[in-house]
Design an enzyme around this catalytic site. Structure first.
Site, PDB file in Angstrom:
ATOM      1  N   HIS A  27      -7.807  -4.439  -0.690  1.00  0.00           N
ATOM      2  CA  HIS A  27      -7.306  -5.819  -0.740  1.00  0.00           C
ATOM      3  C   HIS A  27      -8.126  -6.650  -1.726  1.00  0.00           C
ATOM      4  O   HIS A  27      -8.003  -7.872  -1.754  1.00  0.00           O
ATOM      5  CB  HIS A  27      -7.380  -6.468   0.642  1.00  0.00           C
ATOM      6  CG  HIS A  27      -6.701  -5.677   1.706  1.00  0.00           C
ATOM      7  ND1 HIS A  27      -7.396  -4.982   2.664  1.00  0.00           N
ATOM      8  CD2 HIS A  27      -5.383  -5.456   1.948  1.00  0.00           C
ATOM      9  CE1 HIS A  27      -6.540  -4.365   3.461  1.00  0.00           C
ATOM     10  NE2 HIS A  27      -5.316  -4.625   3.044  1.00  0.00           N
TER      11      HIS A  27
ATOM     12  N   HIS B  12       0.799  -1.220   0.000  1.00  0.00           N
ATOM     13  CA  HIS B  12       0.000   0.000   0.000  1.00  0.00           C
ATOM     14  C   HIS B  12       0.839   1.282   0.000  1.00  0.00           C
ATOM     15  O   HIS B  12       0.311   2.353   0.272  1.00  0.00           O
ATOM     16  CB  HIS B  12      -0.919   0.019   1.221  1.00  0.00           C
ATOM     17  CG  HIS B  12      -1.821  -1.155   1.336  1.00  0.00           C
ATOM     18  ND1 HIS B  12      -2.708  -1.503   0.348  1.00  0.00           N
ATOM     19  CD2 HIS B  12      -1.966  -2.086   2.325  1.00  0.00           C
ATOM     20  CE1 HIS B  12      -3.370  -2.588   0.724  1.00  0.00           C
ATOM     21  NE2 HIS B  12      -2.936  -2.961   1.913  1.00  0.00           N
TER      22      HIS B  12
END
Length: 333
Positions: A219, A57
């Protein structure tokens, strides 16, 4: 799978070695564990702020460790939580005598491990407070807002809490700054392509050639609809409608905008989207105080973006404007 890697299972540690090699003057690790990521410039007497989450991320989560922001970060494997022991070891290292605030995303593994670490710290006499980011409007209804995912809007929580701590705020004051930011942040995200997790070697979901997913999680969690790709104006309109229905903003009020790329969307496209958002807010006579455009919370090489709004008052404007400097983020005061 086309990635610049060595062994897939070494992806996270190899990335961290590269960061430490490039930025040894700013960040380091503790307890012989690469994943215990800390600032190299500890300040005595300051409230320490610790975060953590999975790799994949960047610049979230570890990218916000530095001056005016955070003090430490537990780094998990791709899309996985850091361990409680890592968070505890980081906490001991960054504790500067004024207590610690944990800020992290609203995910089950993170909550469990940060709670365990907090208990371990309390046994050592280190005071810890915790708050979770939960800004993803499409991930749960307003009646169940506590179940919402924490996504790019957590940047605003980091910024406000970090600025308050840098100004010498107490642990309670730093927590209050984070809480106030959280109450006034909403995010809507959408994806255009899946991403590839190195250890899987394949996409974690599928989308058709001309298909997008509104509300997709970072995700790969399911969104609220899949359908034809919308224009920038249409994406701005749906995102703002969703946000403003959940968090009404009156004409004349001021907001900050965060237009965040998910990893494979060009900066040009993000500015097109930002222009569409600005146009629609101006039509509603909602004042834009500050706009942030770029990659703040990605999902590997996923194409797509998220839009965050933060409703502001004078104090929050000052905290947003405070200087900050990390290997990944630089803001002049």
């Amino acid at each position: 799978m086309k990635k610049i890697i060595n062994r897939p299972e070494d992806y996270t540690d190899d990335m961290l070695r590269g960061i430490y090699a490039a930025h040894s003057d700013l960040v380091r690790y503790v307890e012989n564990d690469l994943r215990c990521y800390c600032t190299a410039k500890k300040k005595k007497g300051k409230v320490a702020i610790v975060t953590g989450g999975g790799t994949g991320h960047l610049p979230l989560f570890l990218g916000y460790v530095g001056e005016g922001l955070l003090d430490g970060c537990g780094v998990g494997s791709v899309f996985q939580s850091p361990s409680a022991e890592q968070i505890y070891n980081i906490s001991k290292e960054v504790d500067a005598g004024a207590g610690i605030l944990y800020i992290y995303g609203n995910y089950t593994g993170d909550i469990m491990n940060f709670d365990i670490a907090a208990e371990m710290c309390e046994m050592d006499g280190i005071q810890v407070k915790s708050i979770v980011g939960a800004d993803d409007v499409n991930s749960a209804s307003s009646e169940n807002a506590g179940a919402r995912r924490g996504v790019a809007g957590i940047f605003f929580m980091y910024k406000c809490a970090g600025a308050k701590a840098a100004k010498g705020g107490t642990l309670e004051e730093v927590l209050e700054a984070a809480e106030k930011a959280k109450e006034n942040i909403r995010t809507v995200g959408f994806s255009l392509t899946p991403c590839v997790i190195p250890e899987l070697g394949k996409s974690n979901f599928t989308l058709g050639e001309n298909e997008m997913a509104m509300g997709m999680g970072i995700h790969g969690e399911p969104g609220v609809w899949n359908g034809p790709i919308l224009t920038a104006d249409e994406l701005a309109e749906e995102s703002l409608d969703t946000i403003l229905k959940d968090m009404p903003v009156e004409s004349g009020e001021e907001v900050a905008i965060l237009v965040n790329g998910l990893g494979a969307t060009s900066l040009e496209e993000l500015y097109i989207l930002s222009g569409s958002i600005s146009k629609k807010l101006e039509a509603k006579k909602i004042a834009i105080y500050r706009t942030f455009v770029g990659e703040y919370a990605t999902s590997m090489e996923m194409a797509g973006a998220s839009v965050s709004l933060m409703r502001l008052d004078e104090e929050q404007k000052r905290l947003l404007d405070a200087p900050a400097y990390t290997p990944f983020y630089n803001q002049k005061g």
